[in-house]
Design a protein around this motif. Structure first.
Motif, PDB file in Angstrom:
ATOM      1  N   MET A   1       0.837  -1.201   0.000  1.00  0.00           N
ATOM      2  CA  MET A   1       0.000   0.000   0.000  1.00  0.00           C
ATOM      3  C   MET A   1       0.873   1.252   0.000  1.00  0.00           C
ATOM      4  SD  MET A   1      -2.775   1.350   2.796  1.00  0.00           S
ATOM      5  CE  MET A   1      -4.092   0.336   2.179  1.00  0.00           C
ATOM      6  N   THR A 159      -9.384   7.024 -10.648  1.00  0.00           N
ATOM      7  CA  THR A 159      -8.894   7.146  -9.268  1.00  0.00           C
ATOM      8  C   THR A 159      -9.901   7.937  -8.445  1.00  0.00           C
ATOM      9  OG1 THR A 159      -6.584   7.129 -10.002  1.00  0.00           O
ATOM     10  CG2 THR A 159      -7.022   7.961  -7.787  1.00  0.00           C
ATOM     11  N   THR A 189      -8.585   2.605  -8.804  1.00  0.00           N
ATOM     12  CA  THR A 189      -7.695   2.952  -7.700  1.00  0.00           C
ATOM     13  C   THR A 189      -8.485   3.695  -6.632  1.00  0.00           C
ATOM     14  OG1 THR A 189      -5.760   3.081  -9.130  1.00  0.00           O
ATOM     15  CG2 THR A 189      -5.642   4.253  -7.030  1.00  0.00           C
ATOM     16  N   GLN A 206      -5.274  -2.197   3.894  1.00  0.00           N
ATOM     17  CA  GLN A 206      -4.689  -3.069   2.884  1.00  0.00           C
ATOM     18  C   GLN A 206      -5.492  -4.366   2.770  1.00  0.00           C
ATOM     19  OE1 GLN A 206      -0.642  -4.658   3.459  1.00  0.00           O
ATOM     20  NE2 GLN A 206      -0.250  -4.087   1.339  1.00  0.00           N
ATOM     21  N   ASP A 211      -5.939   0.853  -2.143  1.00  0.00           N
ATOM     22  CA  ASP A 211      -4.669   1.000  -2.852  1.00  0.00           C
ATOM     23  C   ASP A 211      -3.708   1.990  -2.193  1.00  0.00           C
ATOM     24  OD1 ASP A 211      -5.315  -0.624  -5.374  1.00  0.00           O
ATOM     25  OD2 ASP A 211      -6.991   0.773  -5.262  1.00  0.00           O
ATOM     26  N   GLU A 212      -4.255   3.096  -1.689  1.00  0.00           N
ATOM     27  CA  GLU A 212      -3.428   4.151  -1.108  1.00  0.00           C
ATOM     28  C   GLU A 212      -4.157   4.737   0.094  1.00  0.00           C
ATOM     29  OE1 GLU A 212      -2.512   7.080  -4.103  1.00  0.00           O
ATOM     30  OE2 GLU A 212      -1.886   5.574  -5.571  1.00  0.00           O
TER      31      GLU A 212
END
Length: 237
Positions: A1, A159, A189, A206, A211-212
């Motif tokens: 991540m 995203t 994303t 995670q 993803d982030e």
């Protein structure tokens, strides 16, 4: 991540708010000094113009430009509600530009932005109790977050940054229920923002397939260090 340290800006200063309430502003110093401190240590940066979000036009493009000269991958947004504003932010060299209010109030604008800038355009989906908020989080809509996310994907958004307003600035963990629901709904994303405070939060996100994640107040207040973030990201790469 991937983890993104966050800098929020009002009147040329780093600030943090709680639940987006401008009356809760806490200041954390000069953004240029912080960027120089972080330079070369982390690759990505989440840079939000809160003053611009409230005013309806960007107010801190100089900070974005400086961040790019420092070598960061810059994700930025706040107050981008016209094509001129979008062009100006893109001209700073920002790698990923977040549209918020305008993406929901003017879908044609979103379509034009995607046609012109492609994957550099992302959307900030901000919600309180699952209901999308706009205009610097000051106004609730009648949109549910899951429906909004699906609609964005249908329009070609690749995203989505999801901020759970109720968790933002409280240092008590992200809203995993909402993040899991979004992950089940869309396959693009997905970035979590709001409440990320511990490595356990990172592990949970995670495990949910996120993803982030953006880390803001926990980092600026000293509850976690930049070294912690670097180590967490390395362990969860």
């Amino acid at each position: 991540m991937r983890l993104l340290p966050a800098i929020d800006l009002i009147d040329g200063k780093i600030v943090r708010l709680t639940e987006g309430d401008f009356n809760t502003e806490e200041q954390y110093g000069d953004p240029y000094e912080k960027l120089k401190e972080w330079q070369g240590r982390v690759p990505m940066l989440h840079l939000i113009d809160l003053e611009g979000a409230k005013a309806g036009e960007p107010r801190h493009l100089d900070v974005v430009r400086f961040a790019k000269t420092c070598g960061f991958f810059v994700q930025t947004g706040g107050g981008i509600r016209s094509e001129e504003a979008l062009d100006a932010v893109m001209a700073t060299g920002a790698d990923r530009v977040l549209l918020g209010t305008k993406a929901f109030t003017d879908p044609d604008f979103l379509d034009r932005a995607l046609a012109k800038y492609g994957d550099r355009v992302a959307v900030a989906l901000d919600a309180y109790d699952g209901i999308v908020a706009v205009n610097g989080w000051q106004e609730a809509t009648d949109l549910k977050d899951i429906d909004a996310a699906k609609g964005l994907v249908d329009r070609g958004v690749k995203t989505i940054l999801y901020t759970d307003i109720g968790s933002d600035g409280k240092l008590n963990g992200p809203n995993l229920e909402r993040m899991k629901a979004l992950r089940e709904a869309v396959s693009v994303t997905l970035i979590a923002s709001g409440g990320v405070t511990t490595e356990a939060d990172v592990e949970a996100l995670q495990a949910a397939g996120i993803d982030e994640a953006v880390v803001g107040k926990a980092l600026l207040s000293g509850q976690v260090s930049l070294d912690d973030l670097i180590e967490w990201e390395a362990r969860h790469a």
